[in-house]
Scaffold this active site. Sequence first.
Site, PDB file in Angstrom:
ATOM      1  N   SER A 142      14.450  60.928  44.276  1.00 55.72           N
ATOM      2  CA  SER A 142      15.286  62.040  44.923  1.00 55.72           C
ATOM      3  C   SER A 142      13.802  62.512  45.960  1.00 55.72           C
ATOM      4  O   SER A 142      13.051  62.179  46.285  1.00 55.72           O
ATOM      5  CB  SER A 142      16.040  62.992  44.697  1.00 55.72           C
ATOM      6  OG  SER A 142      15.916  64.085  45.895  1.00 55.72           O
ATOM      7  N   TYR A 155      15.865  70.746  39.366  1.00 55.47           N
ATOM      8  CA  TYR A 155      16.309  69.578  40.220  1.00 55.47           C
ATOM      9  C   TYR A 155      15.561  69.152  40.183  1.00 55.47           C
ATOM     10  O   TYR A 155      14.419  67.522  40.323  1.00 55.47           O
ATOM     11  CB  TYR A 155      17.905  69.386  40.435  1.00 55.47           C
ATOM     12  CG  TYR A 155      17.599  67.789  41.510  1.00 55.47           C
ATOM     13  CD1 TYR A 155      18.529  67.215  40.948  1.00 55.47           C
ATOM     14  CD2 TYR A 155      17.571  68.105  42.706  1.00 55.47           C
ATOM     15  CE1 TYR A 155      18.584  65.900  41.112  1.00 55.47           C
ATOM     16  CE2 TYR A 155      17.911  66.243  43.328  1.00 55.47           C
ATOM     17  CZ  TYR A 155      18.644  65.518  42.800  1.00 55.47           C
ATOM     18  OH  TYR A 155      18.977  64.478  42.614  1.00 55.47           O
TER      19      TYR A 155
HETATM   20  N1  LIG Z   1      23.959  62.374  45.612  1.00 51.62           N
HETATM   21  C1  LIG Z   1      22.895  62.001  46.507  1.00 51.62           C
HETATM   22  O1  LIG Z   1      22.441  62.873  47.588  1.00 51.62           O
HETATM   23  C2  LIG Z   1      21.839  61.789  45.577  1.00 51.62           C
HETATM   24  C3  LIG Z   1      20.504  62.389  46.175  1.00 51.62           C
HETATM   25  C4  LIG Z   1      19.703  61.971  45.701  1.00 51.62           C
HETATM   26  C5  LIG Z   1      18.745  61.653  44.637  1.00 51.62           C
HETATM   27  N2  LIG Z   1      19.748  60.792  43.652  1.00 51.62           N
HETATM   28  C6  LIG Z   1      19.995  60.607  42.175  1.00 51.62           C
HETATM   29  O2  LIG Z   1      20.685  60.378  42.255  1.00 51.62           O
HETATM   30  C7  LIG Z   1      21.401  59.439  41.044  1.00 51.62           C
HETATM   31  C8  LIG Z   1      22.903  58.902  40.777  1.00 51.62           C
HETATM   32  O3  LIG Z   1      23.581  60.219  41.384  1.00 51.62           O
HETATM   33  P1  LIG Z   1      25.397  60.417  42.392  1.00 51.62           P
HETATM   34  O4  LIG Z   1      24.507  60.967  43.145  1.00 51.62           O
HETATM   35  O5  LIG Z   1      25.213  58.991  41.959  1.00 51.62           O
HETATM   36  O6  LIG Z   1      25.665  60.810  41.202  1.00 51.62           O
HETATM   37  P2  LIG Z   1      27.420  61.139  40.396  1.00 51.62           P
HETATM   38  O7  LIG Z   1      27.598  62.393  39.657  1.00 51.62           O
HETATM   39  O8  LIG Z   1      28.368  60.626  41.262  1.00 51.62           O
HETATM   40  O9  LIG Z   1      26.597  60.009  39.252  1.00 51.62           O
HETATM   41  C9  LIG Z   1      25.414  60.045  37.817  1.00 51.62           C
HETATM   42  C10 LIG Z   1      26.665  59.158  37.177  1.00 51.62           C
HETATM   43  O10 LIG Z   1      25.335  59.393  35.617  1.00 51.62           O
HETATM   44  C11 LIG Z   1      26.080  60.300  34.886  1.00 51.62           C
HETATM   45  N3  LIG Z   1      25.047  60.940  33.957  1.00 51.62           N
HETATM   46  C12 LIG Z   1      25.421  62.093  34.090  1.00 51.62           C
HETATM   47  N4  LIG Z   1      25.108  62.390  33.176  1.00 51.62           N
HETATM   48  C13 LIG Z   1      24.816  61.553  31.915  1.00 51.62           C
HETATM   49  C14 LIG Z   1      24.362  61.358  30.651  1.00 51.62           C
HETATM   50  N5  LIG Z   1      23.682  62.072  30.098  1.00 51.62           N
HETATM   51  N6  LIG Z   1      24.161  60.279  30.331  1.00 51.62           N
HETATM   52  C15 LIG Z   1      25.137  59.644  30.670  1.00 51.62           C
HETATM   53  N7  LIG Z   1      24.983  59.382  31.845  1.00 51.62           N
HETATM   54  C16 LIG Z   1      25.029  60.394  32.614  1.00 51.62           C
HETATM   55  C17 LIG Z   1      27.293  61.059  35.141  1.00 51.62           C
HETATM   56  O11 LIG Z   1      28.180  60.349  34.380  1.00 51.62           O
HETATM   57  C18 LIG Z   1      28.215  60.189  36.524  1.00 51.62           C
HETATM   58  O12 LIG Z   1      28.939  59.163  36.769  1.00 51.62           O
HETATM   59  C19 LIG Z   1      21.207  60.393  40.029  1.00 51.62           C
HETATM   60  O13 LIG Z   1      20.035  60.300  38.646  1.00 51.62           O
HETATM   61  C20 LIG Z   1      20.809  61.347  40.963  1.00 51.62           C
HETATM   62  O14 LIG Z   1      19.927  62.529  41.073  1.00 51.62           O
HETATM   63  C21 LIG Z   1      21.621  61.554  44.453  1.00 51.62           C
END
Ligand SMILES: NC(=O)c1ccc[n+]([C@@H]2O[C@H](COP(=O)([O-])OP(=O)(O)OC[C@H]3O[C@@H](n4cnc5c(N)ncnc54)[C@H](O)[C@@H]3O)[C@@H](O)[C@H]2O)c1
Length: 251
Positions: A142, A155
């Site tokens: 991130s 986080y």
């Molecule tokens: N959205 C942002 O702005 C952003 C920015 C930087 C990094 N990220 C990272 O990107 C990745 C995806 O996030 P996103 O934004 O698409 O979020 P999201 O919540 O849309 O997707 C995350 C997915 O992970 C699944 N998940 C969570 N815990 C789990 C577990 N214990 N076992 C199996 N599946 C699990 C959730 O059910 C969900 O479908 C994450 O690692 C997040 O930290 C997101």
Amino acid sequence: MSGQGGKLAGKVAIVTGAASGIGEAIAALYLEEGARVVVSDLPGGGLAERFGSRADARVVEIDVTADEAPARLVQAAVGEFGGLDVLVNNAGIAMGKAFEETTDAEFDRIMGVNVRAVFRLSREAVPALKARGGGSIVNLASIMSGTGGPMLSAYATSKHAVLGLSRGMAVDLGKYGIRVNALQPGSIWTGMSRPFMNDPAFREYWEKKAPLGRIGDPEDVAVVALFLATDAARFVSGAGIAIDGAAGVNF
Ligand SMILES: NC(=O)c1ccc[n+]([C@@H]2O[C@H](COP(=O)([O-])OP(=O)(O)OC[C@H]3O[C@@H](n4cnc5c(N)ncnc54)[C@H](O)[C@@H]3O)[C@@H](O)[C@H]2O)c1
């Protein structure tokens, strides 16, 4: 592009957290580019409805922190599709909470999902990747891997750790032809960020923070995950790649 002619034709991938947001976009793009993909997420998240009817996708509904999750996922790739070339450790959770109010259980949960599960699944994947003569591991770090943010201490800790883990793995696994990289998205429209984005001040902050002037889309991240999965990225390893519209360098 799809099927035989795609950029990932012949490759097998695992994508965790594939039911929504960035993971869903990566899985969809990998499939479009001809990969066969083990898609995984928590039970009941709509994964089977989204991908279950496809012959080139295998749905594994499991919590990535479960003891048996790494073996189940790697076995699905090897057993169903004959091997493994690409692992995308995308599943993750965020929590907006003041540092002094964060409980032991909350800290452990965020580290368990965002860091320990990445370590365990990657370790399990190594023999299968080695058996193919190498491969690519893509970890979702991130913009918070390099800085802090309000209400995000746990986080940010976990995402700093993902970047460090990715660098350490890249060094140890290079001799097997396994490349390991970390993606560092800024603010991306997904289920994770939407609750934060509902605050107009938060949203405006991120729109202004990114010189490119917008919040990112999951597809902005997926195209970089595609590049890292292809042989075009053959000398890219140990990198943390910002996908943030330059927000991370705009002080
Ligand atoms: N959205 C942002 O702005 C952003 C920015 C930087 C990094 N990220 C990272 O990107 C990745 C995806 O996030 P996103 O934004 O698409 O979020 P999201 O919540 O849309 O997707 C995350 C997915 O992970 C699944 N998940 C969570 N815990 C789990 C577990 N214990 N076992 C199996 N599946 C699990 C959730 O059910 C969900 O479908 C994450 O690692 C997040 O930290 C997101």
